[in-house]
Design a protein around this motif. Structure first.
Motif, PDB file in Angstrom:
ATOM      1  N   PRO A 147       0.839  -1.213   0.000  1.00  0.00           N
ATOM      2  CA  PRO A 147       0.000   0.000   0.000  1.00  0.00           C
ATOM      3  C   PRO A 147       0.866   1.252   0.000  1.00  0.00           C
ATOM      4  O   PRO A 147       2.009   1.237   0.458  1.00  0.00           O
ATOM      5  CB  PRO A 147      -0.804  -0.134   1.295  1.00  0.00           C
ATOM      6  CG  PRO A 147      -0.079  -1.136   2.126  1.00  0.00           C
ATOM      7  CD  PRO A 147       0.651  -2.045   1.193  1.00  0.00           C
ATOM      8  N   LEU A 148       0.270   2.360  -0.517  1.00  0.00           N
ATOM      9  CA  LEU A 148       1.043   3.591  -0.695  1.00  0.00           C
ATOM     10  C   LEU A 148       1.132   4.431   0.570  1.00  0.00           C
ATOM     11  O   LEU A 148       2.137   5.088   0.825  1.00  0.00           O
ATOM     12  CB  LEU A 148       0.376   4.462  -1.769  1.00  0.00           C
ATOM     13  CG  LEU A 148       0.211   3.858  -3.158  1.00  0.00           C
ATOM     14  CD1 LEU A 148      -0.548   4.834  -4.051  1.00  0.00           C
ATOM     15  CD2 LEU A 148       1.575   3.541  -3.757  1.00  0.00           C
ATOM     16  N   GLY A 149       0.033   4.468   1.346  1.00  0.00           N
ATOM     17  CA  GLY A 149      -0.038   5.371   2.503  1.00  0.00           C
ATOM     18  C   GLY A 149      -1.391   6.042   2.523  1.00  0.00           C
ATOM     19  O   GLY A 149      -2.420   5.393   2.331  1.00  0.00           O
ATOM     20  N   VAL A 150      -1.404   7.364   2.682  1.00  0.00           N
ATOM     21  CA  VAL A 150      -2.676   8.096   2.717  1.00  0.00           C
ATOM     22  C   VAL A 150      -3.100   8.424   1.278  1.00  0.00           C
ATOM     23  O   VAL A 150      -2.332   9.015   0.516  1.00  0.00           O
ATOM     24  CB  VAL A 150      -2.535   9.414   3.510  1.00  0.00           C
ATOM     25  CG1 VAL A 150      -3.901  10.104   3.612  1.00  0.00           C
ATOM     26  CG2 VAL A 150      -1.948   9.160   4.890  1.00  0.00           C
ATOM     27  N   GLY A 249       4.039  15.485  -6.784  1.00  0.00           N
ATOM     28  CA  GLY A 249       4.608  14.139  -6.760  1.00  0.00           C
ATOM     29  C   GLY A 249       3.632  13.012  -6.493  1.00  0.00           C
ATOM     30  O   GLY A 249       4.038  11.887  -6.205  1.00  0.00           O
ATOM     31  N   LYS A 250       2.341  13.283  -6.597  1.00  0.00           N
ATOM     32  CA  LYS A 250       1.377  12.218  -6.286  1.00  0.00           C
ATOM     33  C   LYS A 250       1.007  11.409  -7.513  1.00  0.00           C
ATOM     34  O   LYS A 250       1.091  11.895  -8.636  1.00  0.00           O
ATOM     35  CB  LYS A 250       0.100  12.845  -5.724  1.00  0.00           C
ATOM     36  CG  LYS A 250       0.352  13.630  -4.454  1.00  0.00           C
ATOM     37  CD  LYS A 250      -0.917  14.228  -3.957  1.00  0.00           C
ATOM     38  CE  LYS A 250      -0.713  15.272  -2.890  1.00  0.00           C
ATOM     39  NZ  LYS A 250       0.583  15.465  -2.326  1.00  0.00           N
ATOM     40  N   ARG A 251       0.551  10.217  -7.255  1.00  0.00           N
ATOM     41  CA  ARG A 251      -0.103   9.427  -8.294  1.00  0.00           C
ATOM     42  C   ARG A 251      -1.527   9.975  -8.422  1.00  0.00           C
ATOM     43  O   ARG A 251      -2.193  10.176  -7.410  1.00  0.00           O
ATOM     44  CB  ARG A 251      -0.141   7.987  -7.794  1.00  0.00           C
ATOM     45  CG  ARG A 251      -0.140   6.968  -8.844  1.00  0.00           C
ATOM     46  CD  ARG A 251      -0.037   5.614  -8.195  1.00  0.00           C
ATOM     47  NE  ARG A 251       1.332   5.142  -8.081  1.00  0.00           N
ATOM     48  CZ  ARG A 251       1.639   3.907  -7.748  1.00  0.00           C
ATOM     49  NH1 ARG A 251       0.680   3.033  -7.492  1.00  0.00           N
ATOM     50  NH2 ARG A 251       2.879   3.517  -7.658  1.00  0.00           N
ATOM     51  N   VAL A 252      -2.016  10.198  -9.636  1.00  0.00           N
ATOM     52  CA  VAL A 252      -3.340  10.820  -9.795  1.00  0.00           C
ATOM     53  C   VAL A 252      -4.142  10.095 -10.875  1.00  0.00           C
ATOM     54  O   VAL A 252      -3.589   9.737 -11.923  1.00  0.00           O
ATOM     55  CB  VAL A 252      -3.237  12.317 -10.205  1.00  0.00           C
ATOM     56  CG1 VAL A 252      -4.569  13.024  -9.957  1.00  0.00           C
ATOM     57  CG2 VAL A 252      -2.126  13.032  -9.472  1.00  0.00           C
ATOM     58  N   VAL A 475      -7.122  -0.725 -10.362  1.00  0.00           N
ATOM     59  CA  VAL A 475      -6.969   0.114  -9.173  1.00  0.00           C
ATOM     60  C   VAL A 475      -6.062  -0.551  -8.140  1.00  0.00           C
ATOM     61  O   VAL A 475      -5.520   0.120  -7.276  1.00  0.00           O
ATOM     62  CB  VAL A 475      -8.341   0.524  -8.597  1.00  0.00           C
ATOM     63  CG1 VAL A 475      -8.833  -0.414  -7.517  1.00  0.00           C
ATOM     64  CG2 VAL A 475      -8.275   1.961  -8.084  1.00  0.00           C
ATOM     65  N   ILE A 476      -5.873  -1.856  -8.239  1.00  0.00           N
ATOM     66  CA  ILE A 476      -4.907  -2.512  -7.343  1.00  0.00           C
ATOM     67  C   ILE A 476      -3.521  -1.943  -7.653  1.00  0.00           C
ATOM     68  O   ILE A 476      -2.751  -1.634  -6.751  1.00  0.00           O
ATOM     69  CB  ILE A 476      -4.883  -4.049  -7.563  1.00  0.00           C
ATOM     70  CG1 ILE A 476      -6.288  -4.643  -7.510  1.00  0.00           C
ATOM     71  CG2 ILE A 476      -3.939  -4.731  -6.574  1.00  0.00           C
ATOM     72  CD1 ILE A 476      -6.932  -4.662  -6.187  1.00  0.00           C
ATOM     73  N   MET A 477      -3.227  -1.788  -8.944  1.00  0.00           N
ATOM     74  CA  MET A 477      -1.931  -1.209  -9.320  1.00  0.00           C
ATOM     75  C   MET A 477      -1.869   0.265  -8.921  1.00  0.00           C
ATOM     76  O   MET A 477      -0.821   0.763  -8.523  1.00  0.00           O
ATOM     77  CB  MET A 477      -1.702  -1.340 -10.835  1.00  0.00           C
ATOM     78  CG  MET A 477      -1.633  -2.773 -11.336  1.00  0.00           C
ATOM     79  SD  MET A 477      -0.531  -3.839 -10.381  1.00  0.00           S
ATOM     80  CE  MET A 477       1.053  -3.105 -10.717  1.00  0.00           C
ATOM     81  N   PHE A 478      -3.013   0.959  -9.009  1.00  0.00           N
ATOM     82  CA  PHE A 478      -3.009   2.377  -8.643  1.00  0.00           C
ATOM     83  C   PHE A 478      -2.724   2.552  -7.150  1.00  0.00           C
ATOM     84  O   PHE A 478      -1.973   3.445  -6.754  1.00  0.00           O
ATOM     85  CB  PHE A 478      -4.354   3.031  -9.012  1.00  0.00           C
ATOM     86  CG  PHE A 478      -4.395   4.499  -8.709  1.00  0.00           C
ATOM     87  CD1 PHE A 478      -3.763   5.410  -9.551  1.00  0.00           C
ATOM     88  CD2 PHE A 478      -5.027   4.982  -7.571  1.00  0.00           C
ATOM     89  CE1 PHE A 478      -3.773   6.777  -9.265  1.00  0.00           C
ATOM     90  CE2 PHE A 478      -5.039   6.347  -7.280  1.00  0.00           C
ATOM     91  CZ  PHE A 478      -4.410   7.242  -8.129  1.00  0.00           C
ATOM     92  N   TYR A 479      -3.355   1.716  -6.315  1.00  0.00           N
ATOM     93  CA  TYR A 479      -3.244   1.907  -4.865  1.00  0.00           C
ATOM     94  C   TYR A 479      -2.069   1.138  -4.233  1.00  0.00           C
ATOM     95  O   TYR A 479      -1.988   1.067  -3.004  1.00  0.00           O
ATOM     96  CB  TYR A 479      -4.549   1.485  -4.166  1.00  0.00           C
ATOM     97  CG  TYR A 479      -5.694   2.470  -4.345  1.00  0.00           C
ATOM     98  CD1 TYR A 479      -5.512   3.839  -4.162  1.00  0.00           C
ATOM     99  CD2 TYR A 479      -6.978   2.032  -4.660  1.00  0.00           C
ATOM    100  CE1 TYR A 479      -6.563   4.739  -4.311  1.00  0.00           C
ATOM    101  CE2 TYR A 479      -8.042   2.922  -4.808  1.00  0.00           C
ATOM    102  CZ  TYR A 479      -7.820   4.276  -4.633  1.00  0.00           C
ATOM    103  OH  TYR A 479      -8.867   5.167  -4.772  1.00  0.00           O
ATOM    104  N   THR A 480      -1.205   0.539  -5.049  1.00  0.00           N
ATOM    105  CA  THR A 480      -0.048  -0.153  -4.465  1.00  0.00           C
ATOM    106  C   THR A 480       1.237   0.238  -5.189  1.00  0.00           C
ATOM    107  O   THR A 480       1.227   0.656  -6.344  1.00  0.00           O
ATOM    108  CB  THR A 480      -0.181  -1.696  -4.546  1.00  0.00           C
ATOM    109  OG1 THR A 480      -0.273  -2.091  -5.919  1.00  0.00           O
ATOM    110  CG2 THR A 480      -1.377  -2.216  -3.783  1.00  0.00           C
ATOM    111  N   GLN A 481       2.327   0.069  -4.484  1.00  0.00           N
ATOM    112  CA  GLN A 481       3.660   0.290  -5.061  1.00  0.00           C
ATOM    113  C   GLN A 481       4.307  -1.087  -5.220  1.00  0.00           C
ATOM    114  O   GLN A 481       4.332  -1.872  -4.271  1.00  0.00           O
ATOM    115  CB  GLN A 481       4.484   1.146  -4.093  1.00  0.00           C
ATOM    116  CG  GLN A 481       5.920   1.350  -4.514  1.00  0.00           C
ATOM    117  CD  GLN A 481       6.029   2.159  -5.803  1.00  0.00           C
ATOM    118  OE1 GLN A 481       5.315   3.134  -6.004  1.00  0.00           O
ATOM    119  NE2 GLN A 481       6.902   1.734  -6.688  1.00  0.00           N
ATOM    120  N   THR A 482       4.806  -1.358  -6.408  1.00  0.00           N
ATOM    121  CA  THR A 482       5.483  -2.642  -6.614  1.00  0.00           C
ATOM    122  C   THR A 482       6.924  -2.526  -6.120  1.00  0.00           C
ATOM    123  O   THR A 482       7.641  -1.593  -6.483  1.00  0.00           O
ATOM    124  CB  THR A 482       5.484  -3.011  -8.110  1.00  0.00           C
ATOM    125  OG1 THR A 482       4.138  -3.037  -8.560  1.00  0.00           O
ATOM    126  CG2 THR A 482       6.129  -4.377  -8.340  1.00  0.00           C
TER     127      THR A 482
END
Ligand code: NAD
Length: 505
Positions: A147-150, A249-252, A475-482
């Motif tokens: 997970p990314l965080g907030v 710097g956010k993912r959007v 959205v799994i890829m959006f909300y996680t960092q590999t």
């Protein structure tokens, strides 16, 4: 609102660190029933300190939530889906009161969100990494989807149940914490859903809610502790959010405006097609991002306009909670004035007004409501305001084409690429359409092809910014960092010596 009335109207709280708290702001706006103008509640424009407190609470909760076992997270959403089902009627009643759509359609709004919650209860197997043994001698490589965080979500007025549920369940089920900023026009059903989420077991701080408009959205875009922003709304605001949040710097991901065209070929099933067009153009008073707003009639189908007008005439305009209503009000007085203004411009710019829905006949208190009835223009061409702008009201523009190729070219030349549909009984024509059309959601004899949560919502061109769509696998890829781990475990004491090359042996 007068000072004396203000006391009688409930206020909408913020949710910070598991507590529903009254905002200390001095800026409030009314939440209004669009069918009657009754003030239902007052919603605060949260202060900078309150936004910061919500983010800080999400940041603190992330430390433990990210380590909460997958099964424990999933069980919260199993319970949540049950609570939503049990409260479906009251959720729909609140939604209809503040948004205007019919009760049956409001249940549909909740149900399409409920489907995402069901998926969130079940996503463990989608958040698994990959593993390869012996990528070099005794070396293994594997990935973690962490997970990314907030994460933050900013939602529009037109689906106040479904769209918040596109966002926070998937973010939280994948181990993130969340700050939600619902539409200030109809936040009440969203808050009921948030209360049920806490009842289902979402711990304090994992889900937070702040209310407001531009200032609050900008604060979410700028804050360094927010790692990803999901936005659904208009193209103008979404483009601003995309650039502002990306710059920090956010993912959007931004899902934005639409002008959805349906092509009608002369071999289409006439009765089914006209029913589908009328339902998709005028349902929810045309305030769906997937509403059909342009029908391109091809060849002999150009003669079907009178029958479509006759069907539209039968639709009943009224309050969403009244039996038999097909078309409720638009969200606000400003929205009604805008729609009526565009109808006037359509006439002035030379389109033929086949059916005029302005000022429908209504009784009593509904005369105060924001009603526009089904409206149909024919002879609509690119360049006219009613073609170029997203009207977001119950107005269908009919254009004509000699051939299907001409109709496809017209759709692909429009800046928007949210949804589209073709009506035909020809498999070959449908296949050509799905291959050549540059639009995210494509329906074949399906007028509103919103994907179920096994898939993701998407969009082309001006309708979407960001690579990954909401809900579903994307959205799994959006909300996680590999994170990629390469590991070697030595099983003897034999030294391999110093290796100064990049190769693994
Ligand atoms: P909107 O863009 O006005 O508002 C969306 C959100 O942005 C709200 O939470 C609002 O408070 C906030 N906002 C408004 N103005 C802002 C500003 N200047 N700066 C920062 N934030 C601001 O959209 P809306 O009118 O609530 O919703 C209708 C629009 O949403 C339509 O264009 C529709 O097509 C689109 N929509 C798209 C999808 C999709 O999936 N593509 C789905 C639903 C709605």
């Amino acid at each position: 609102m007068t000072a004396s009335l203000a006391h009688a109207v409930p206020t909408i709280p913020l949710l910070i660190n598991g507590e529903f708290v009254e905002s200390r702001t001095t800026h409030w706006r009314d939440v209004v029933n669009p069918a009657t103008q009754q003030v239902l509640a007052r919603v605060p424009m949260a202060t900078p300190d309150e936004v910061a407190a919500a983010i800080a609470s999400a940041q603190a909760a992330f430390k433990t939530w990210k380590k909460t076992p997958i099964g424990a997270r999933a069980r919260v959403f199993l319970k949540y889906q049950q609570l939503i089902r049990e409260n479906m009627k009251s959720l729909a009643a609140t939604l209809t009161a503040e948004q205007g759509k019919t009760l049956a359609d409001a249940e549909g709004d909740v149900f399409r969100g409920l489907e995402v919650v069901e998926h969130a209860a079940n996503i463990g197997s989608l958040q698994m990494g990959e593993r390869a043994h012996n990528v070099a001698g005794g070396v293994d490589t594997y990935t973690l989807l962490q997970p990314l965080g907030v994460c933050a979500g900013i939602t529009p007025f037109n689906f106040p149940a479904m769209i918040p549920l596109w966002m926070f369940p998937m973010a939280i089920a994948t181990g993130n914490t969340f700050v939600l900023k619902p539409s200030e026009q109809d936040p009440m059903v969203t808050m009921e859903l948030v209360r049920l989420a806490l009842q289902a077991g979402i711990p304090a701080g994992v889900l937070n809610v702040v209310h407001g408009g531009e200032d609050v959205v900008n604060a979410l875009c700028d804050h360094p502790d927010i790692k990803a922003v999901s936005f659904v709304g208009s193209t103008k605001v979404g483009t601003h959010v995309y650039h502002r949040a990306s710059a920090s710097g956010k993912r959007v991901q931004c899902m934005m405006g639409a002008k959805n065209h349906a092509i009608v070929l002369p071999d289409a099933h006439k009765e089914q097609t006209l029913n589908a067009l009328a339902g998709a153009s005028f349902g929810a008073a045309g305030q769906r991002c997937m509403a059909v707003s342009v029908a391109i009639l091809v060849g002999e189908a150009r003669g079907w306009v009178p029958e479509l007008v006759a069907k539209a005439r039968t639709l009943k305009v009224g309050a969403g909670d009244a039996a038999g209503t097909d078309v409720g009000p638009v969200i606000s007085c400003a929205a009604r004035e805008r729609v009526e203004g565009l109808i006037e411009r359509g006439i002035a710019e030379g389109a033929r007004l086949e059916l005029d829905g302005r000022k429908p006949a209504l009784d009593g208190v509904l005369r105060e409501g924001n009603f526009v009835g089904p409206t149909i223009f024919s002879g609509v061409k690119p360049g006219m305001s009613i073609y170029e702008q997203e009207i977001f009201g119950p107005v269908l523009c009919i254009a004509e084409a000699e051939t299907m190729d001409e109709a496809i070219a017209m759709i692909n030349a429009n800046p928007n690429g949210n949804g589209t549909a073709i009506f035909t009984q020809s498999g070959a024509a449908a296949r050509k359409f799905e291959e050549e059309i540059d639009v995210g959601q494509v329906g074949i004899n399906v007028p509103i092809p919103v994907p179920v949560p096994l898939f993701s919502f998407t969009g082309s061109r001006a309708s979407k910014l960001g690579d990954l769509g909401p809900y579903g696998k994307q959205v799994i890829m959006f909300y996680t960092q590999t994170k990629t781990i390469t590991a070697r475990w030595f099983d003897d004491d034999v030294s391999t010596g110093v290796n100064t090359t990049i190769s693994l042996k």
